[in-house]
Design a protein around this motif. Structure first.
Motif, PDB file in Angstrom:
ATOM      1  N   TYR A  36      56.694  40.790 -19.782  1.00 56.46           N
ATOM      2  CA  TYR A  36      55.778  39.644 -19.836  1.00 56.46           C
ATOM      3  C   TYR A  36      56.146  38.590 -18.801  1.00 56.46           C
ATOM      4  N   VAL A  37      57.435  38.415 -18.550  1.00 57.78           N
ATOM      5  CA  VAL A  37      57.877  37.459 -17.528  1.00 57.78           C
ATOM      6  C   VAL A  37      57.330  37.883 -16.158  1.00 57.78           C
ATOM      7  N   VAL A  38      57.397  39.175 -15.856  1.00 61.87           N
ATOM      8  CA  VAL A  38      56.868  39.692 -14.589  1.00 61.87           C
ATOM      9  C   VAL A  38      55.375  39.384 -14.475  1.00 61.87           C
ATOM     10  N   VAL A  39      54.631  39.673 -15.525  1.00 60.86           N
ATOM     11  CA  VAL A  39      53.186  39.444 -15.503  1.00 60.86           C
ATOM     12  C   VAL A  39      52.884  37.949 -15.330  1.00 60.86           C
ATOM     13  N   VAL A  40      53.589  37.109 -16.066  1.00 61.47           N
ATOM     14  CA  VAL A  40      53.353  35.659 -15.984  1.00 61.47           C
ATOM     15  C   VAL A  40      53.715  35.136 -14.594  1.00 61.47           C
ATOM     16  N   ILE A  41      54.842  35.570 -14.058  1.00 63.80           N
ATOM     17  CA  ILE A  41      55.239  35.122 -12.714  1.00 63.80           C
ATOM     18  C   ILE A  41      54.203  35.560 -11.687  1.00 63.80           C
ATOM     19  N   PHE A  42      53.761  36.814 -11.774  1.00 60.78           N
ATOM     20  CA  PHE A  42      52.784  37.295 -10.799  1.00 60.78           C
ATOM     21  C   PHE A  42      51.469  36.525 -10.915  1.00 60.78           C
ATOM     22  N   ILE A  43      51.014  36.292 -12.128  1.00 59.18           N
ATOM     23  CA  ILE A  43      49.770  35.528 -12.317  1.00 59.18           C
ATOM     24  C   ILE A  43      49.937  34.110 -11.779  1.00 59.18           C
ATOM     25  N   PHE A  44      51.052  33.458 -12.124  1.00 55.05           N
ATOM     26  CA  PHE A  44      51.299  32.097 -11.648  1.00 55.05           C
ATOM     27  C   PHE A  44      51.335  32.066 -10.120  1.00 55.05           C
ATOM     28  N   ALA A  45      52.048  33.016  -9.517  1.00 52.11           N
ATOM     29  CA  ALA A  45      52.138  33.063  -8.058  1.00 52.11           C
ATOM     30  C   ALA A  45      50.761  33.299  -7.436  1.00 52.11           C
ATOM     31  N   SER A  46      49.960  34.146  -8.071  1.00 51.60           N
ATOM     32  CA  SER A  46      48.603  34.410  -7.574  1.00 51.60           C
ATOM     33  C   SER A  46      47.745  33.154  -7.644  1.00 51.60           C
ATOM     34  N   VAL A  47      47.901  32.396  -8.700  1.00 50.95           N
ATOM     35  CA  VAL A  47      47.134  31.156  -8.853  1.00 50.95           C
ATOM     36  C   VAL A  47      47.561  30.134  -7.795  1.00 50.95           C
ATOM     37  N   THR A  48      48.867  30.083  -7.490  1.00 46.52           N
ATOM     38  CA  THR A  48      49.304  29.147  -6.448  1.00 46.52           C
ATOM     39  C   THR A  48      48.696  29.504  -5.098  1.00 46.52           C
ATOM     40  N   ASP A  49      48.405  30.791  -4.894  1.00 47.55           N
ATOM     41  CA  ASP A  49      47.774  31.210  -3.643  1.00 47.55           C
ATOM     42  C   ASP A  49      46.402  30.556  -3.492  1.00 47.55           C
ATOM     43  N   PHE A  50      45.666  30.472  -4.578  1.00 47.59           N
ATOM     44  CA  PHE A  50      44.363  29.811  -4.524  1.00 47.59           C
ATOM     45  C   PHE A  50      44.543  28.308  -4.299  1.00 47.59           C
ATOM     46  N   PHE A  51      45.422  27.701  -5.093  1.00 47.12           N
ATOM     47  CA  PHE A  51      45.521  26.246  -5.073  1.00 47.12           C
ATOM     48  C   PHE A  51      46.154  25.677  -3.808  1.00 47.12           C
ATOM     49  N   ASP A  52      47.085  26.388  -3.176  1.00 44.92           N
ATOM     50  CA  ASP A  52      47.683  25.798  -1.974  1.00 44.92           C
ATOM     51  C   ASP A  52      46.629  25.589  -0.885  1.00 44.92           C
ATOM     52  N   GLY A  53      45.799  26.598  -0.659  1.00 40.99           N
ATOM     53  CA  GLY A  53      44.745  26.459   0.347  1.00 40.99           C
ATOM     54  C   GLY A  53      43.653  25.496  -0.073  1.00 40.99           C
ATOM     55  N   PHE A  54      43.252  25.587  -1.337  1.00 39.12           N
ATOM     56  CA  PHE A  54      42.203  24.710  -1.857  1.00 39.12           C
ATOM     57  C   PHE A  54      42.610  23.244  -1.727  1.00 39.12           C
ATOM     58  N   LEU A  55      43.824  22.917  -2.156  1.00 38.51           N
ATOM     59  CA  LEU A  55      44.286  21.526  -2.102  1.00 38.51           C
ATOM     60  C   LEU A  55      44.463  21.058  -0.662  1.00 38.51           C
ATOM     61  N   ALA A  56      44.992  21.925   0.200  1.00 34.83           N
ATOM     62  CA  ALA A  56      45.176  21.537   1.605  1.00 34.83           C
ATOM     63  C   ALA A  56      43.839  21.187   2.253  1.00 34.83           C
ATOM     64  N   ARG A  57      42.815  21.997   1.944  1.00 34.04           N
ATOM     65  CA  ARG A  57      41.489  21.712   2.522  1.00 34.04           C
ATOM     66  C   ARG A  57      40.860  20.484   1.860  1.00 34.04           C
ATOM     67  N   ALA A  58      40.949  20.399   0.541  1.00 33.63           N
ATOM     68  CA  ALA A  58      40.325  19.280  -0.187  1.00 33.63           C
ATOM     69  C   ALA A  58      40.941  17.940   0.208  1.00 33.63           C
ATOM     70  N   TRP A  59      42.245  17.918   0.375  1.00 33.10           N
ATOM     71  CA  TRP A  59      42.938  16.675   0.714  1.00 33.10           C
ATOM     72  C   TRP A  59      43.082  16.490   2.220  1.00 33.10           C
ATOM     73  N   LYS A  60      42.558  17.472   2.992  1.00 28.37           N
ATOM     74  CA  LYS A  60      42.646  17.423   4.453  1.00 28.37           C
ATOM     75  C   LYS A  60      44.092  17.244   4.924  1.00 28.37           C
ATOM     76  N   VAL A  61      44.970  18.082   4.348  1.00 22.00           N
ATOM     77  CA  VAL A  61      46.385  18.025   4.702  1.00 22.00           C
ATOM     78  C   VAL A  61      46.887  19.400   5.169  1.00 22.00           C
ATOM     79  N   GLN A  62      45.994  20.142   5.832  1.00 25.86           N
ATOM     80  CA  GLN A  62      46.410  21.441   6.340  1.00 25.86           C
ATOM     81  C   GLN A  62      47.495  21.241   7.397  1.00 25.86           C
ATOM     82  N   SER A  63      48.472  22.131   7.371  1.00 25.52           N
ATOM     83  CA  SER A  63      49.582  22.017   8.316  1.00 25.52           C
ATOM     84  C   SER A  63      49.818  23.361   8.996  1.00 25.52           C
ATOM     85  N   ASN A  64      50.452  23.311  10.158  1.00 25.86           N
ATOM     86  CA  ASN A  64      50.811  24.550  10.840  1.00 25.86           C
ATOM     87  C   ASN A  64      51.795  25.362  10.003  1.00 25.86           C
TER      88      ASN A  64
END
Length: 182
Positions: free
Chosen positions: A33-61
């Motif tokens: 269950y820890v593996v599944v939760v970590i993978f799901i959490f990591a997958s969700v961060t993949d969406f949010f890092d790009g979404f937040l960078a674009r929404a807040w206009k803080v994209q970086s190299n």
């Protein structure tokens, strides 16, 4: 502070990989269950890092460089472990890994050219990444965990769909990038 949150999420995805790998090889239900939760959490961060960078206009190299690397590290390491334990079929896994290496190598080569070449991430490539992550989650959960009949089959079909999307998006990148080769 806002500029750092997307980069922190991307970095966190990479930091979680050794924990995911360690838990994967512990033989217990809790570790599963820890593996599944970590993978799901990591997958969700993949969406949010790009979404937040674009929404807040803080994209970086840094984020533009590290985000695709974090995705590939997460997906590749998890798929390799799943193949090792006969959870995922090898052929679509090889297709996915080979495409990722091909596109990464091509991007690296094109980045070294004096001509400014941009291969932006397409909408279909984002769908491909999502399909890979969903397929991995379904396969990680499996019939034994979910109790849902045929969920292993659904997971295998999902990984094949992800592999097909991987080939299609790889072909699109190759088609765009090949014109810059000698």
């Amino acid at each position: 502070m806002l500029k750092n949150i997307p980069n922190i999420l991307t970095s966190l995805r990479i930091i979680l990989i050794p924990i995911l790998v360690s838990a994967f090889y512990i033989d217990s239900n809790i570790a599963h269950y820890v593996v599944v939760v970590i993978f799901i959490f990591a997958s969700v961060t993949d969406f949010f890092d790009g979404f937040l960078a674009r929404a807040w206009k803080v994209q970086s190299n840094f984020g533009k460089m590290l985000d695709p690397i974090a995705d590939k590290l997460l997906v590749a390491s998890t798929l390799m472990m799943m193949v090792n334990k006969d959870i995922a079929p090898i052929l679509p896994t090889l297709v996915i890994l080979c495409r990722e290496i091909l596109v990464s190598g091509m991007r690296e080569y094109l980045a070294e050219l004096k001509v400014k070449v941009s291969l932006p991430v397409s909408r279909l490539a984002k769908i491909k990444t999502g399909a890979q992550m969903v397929a991995i989650i379904i396969l990680l959960l499996g019939e034994e965990t979910t109790g849902i009949p045929h969920s292993n089959l659904i997971g295998e079909i999902s990984i094949w769909i992800a592999a097909v999307l991987t080939v299609v998006t790889g072909y699109e990148y190759l088609k765009q990038g090949i014109k810059y080769f000698d």
